[in-house]
Design a protein around this motif. Structure first.
Motif, PDB file in Angstrom:
ATOM      1  N   ALA A 172       0.860  -1.187   0.000  1.00 25.43           N
ATOM      2  CA  ALA A 172       0.000   0.000   0.000  1.00 25.43           C
ATOM      3  C   ALA A 172       0.894   1.234   0.000  1.00 25.43           C
ATOM      4  N   GLU A 173       0.312   2.370  -0.322  1.00 21.44           N
ATOM      5  CA  GLU A 173       1.047   3.631  -0.346  1.00 21.44           C
ATOM      6  C   GLU A 173       0.250   4.711   0.370  1.00 21.44           C
ATOM      7  N   LEU A 199      -5.287  -3.100   4.527  1.00 21.00           N
ATOM      8  CA  LEU A 199      -4.197  -4.059   4.621  1.00 21.00           C
ATOM      9  C   LEU A 199      -4.739  -5.391   5.126  1.00 21.00           C
ATOM     10  N   PRO A 200      -4.185  -6.511   4.688  1.00 20.49           N
ATOM     11  CA  PRO A 200      -4.615  -7.809   5.212  1.00 20.49           C
ATOM     12  C   PRO A 200      -4.224  -7.939   6.678  1.00 20.49           C
ATOM     13  N   PRO A 201      -4.950  -8.717   7.464  1.00 17.48           N
ATOM     14  CA  PRO A 201      -4.599  -8.906   8.879  1.00 17.48           C
ATOM     15  C   PRO A 201      -3.183  -9.454   9.024  1.00 17.48           C
ATOM     16  N   PRO A 254       2.482  -7.129   5.447  1.00 14.27           N
ATOM     17  CA  PRO A 254       2.205  -6.058   4.488  1.00 14.27           C
ATOM     18  C   PRO A 254       3.248  -4.953   4.580  1.00 14.27           C
ATOM     19  N   VAL A 255       3.508  -4.326   3.446  1.00 16.88           N
ATOM     20  CA  VAL A 255       4.486  -3.248   3.349  1.00 16.88           C
ATOM     21  C   VAL A 255       3.766  -1.978   2.906  1.00 16.88           C
ATOM     22  N   ARG A 311      -4.081   1.522  12.646  1.00 20.51           N
ATOM     23  CA  ARG A 311      -5.218   1.340  11.731  1.00 20.51           C
ATOM     24  C   ARG A 311      -5.289  -0.086  11.216  1.00 20.51           C
ATOM     25  N   ALA A 312      -4.121  -0.712  11.042  1.00 23.47           N
ATOM     26  CA  ALA A 312      -4.095  -2.080  10.536  1.00 23.47           C
ATOM     27  C   ALA A 312      -4.333  -3.111  11.632  1.00 23.47           C
ATOM     28  N   GLY A 313      -4.317  -2.689  12.889  1.00 28.05           N
ATOM     29  CA  GLY A 313      -4.495  -3.616  13.999  1.00 28.05           C
ATOM     30  C   GLY A 313      -3.304  -4.516  14.230  1.00 28.05           C
TER      31      GLY A 313
END
Length: 247
Positions: free
Chosen positions: A65-66, A95-97, A133-134, A151-153
């Protein structure tokens, strides 16, 4: 030992400016020109932008993601560090968990990110069972990673960021590792690996140290000054720590 032999020996031991000599009341021409070149490289590192197409291609195998910070542009980023710690208004982040998020941030040296970040990411991902995730973050300061991970947990965040360039190295990458990230955390809650570059900390070794830190943080439930032990020294693998992340 002759003065010339001593100066050559000292210069071989460090990239710092030592034993420059003199020409009358000033420095030799070569020393002046070298200083001017290194100063120009440092300025270029601060004002340059990340090579996003190259980074996207290098990291294409991972969830990617960006984002951009509230600073918006390079001049604001340099002058307003506070805005570089906040996500731009309206940012959407899917983003995926994952227990970990890796943030690749330009910081104050996009040159360092372009040169070394992908190597560290690949080496760190190789030590995991599942890919983290990056997030590519522009006009970013270290604390932006806390907002992204919250936010992504994610339970932890690794921020790979271009360090403030000096006159010995303009391409030094830093890694900031934080457990239980959330907005507003003080810097005392982070652990930092610095000087990741050719001539400094090798990217492969940096990845092993990051993995060891993450394993230690998971065991102790904290990061920063609260950690009880240090990560392995250069040359030690994460296997040296009980429960190390390397598999």
């Amino acid at each position: 030992m002759s003065p010339r032999a001593l100066s050559e020996r000292l210069r071989a031991m460090t990239e710092a400016r030592v034993m420059l000599g003199r020409a009358g009341g000033g420095m030799p021409t070569r020393a002046v020109l070298d200083f001017a070149l290194d100063h120009a490289r440092a300025r270029e590192a601060v004002w340059s932008e990340m090579d996003l197409p190259a980074l996207r291609a290098a990291l294409a195998g991972y969830p990617l993601a960006e984002v951009v910070s509230a600073a918006g542009d390079r001049e604001t980023h340099v002058r307003r560090p506070d805005l570089g710690r906040q996500l731009a208004a309206g940012t959407r982040l899917a983003l995926p968990p994952s227990d970990l998020v890796i943030v690749v941030a330009d910081g104050l040296s996009a040159m360092a990110v372009d040169a070394h970040a992908a190597q560290v990411v690949h080496a760190l991902q190789a030590l995991r069972e599942t890919a983290a995730p990056v997030v590519l973050a522009r006009q970013a300061r270290v604390a932006l990673g806390d907002q992204i991970a919250a936010r992504a947990g994610a339970r932890a965040v690794v921020v790979l960021i271009g360090e403030r360039p000096g006159l010995s190295a303009a391409d030094s990458l830093g890694a900031y590792v934080t457990w239980a990230p959330e907005p507003g955390l003080p810097d005392s809650r982070r652990n930092c690996l610095s000087n990741i570059r050719s001539g400094g900390l090798d990217p492969q070794e940096a990845a092993h140290r990051i993995a060891a830190l993450l394993a230690q943080m998971a065991r102790e439930g904290t990061s920063g000054v609260g950690l009880k032990r240090e990560p392995p020294l250069p040359g030690q693998s994460a296997r040296a720590l009980p429960g190390g992340a390397e598999r």
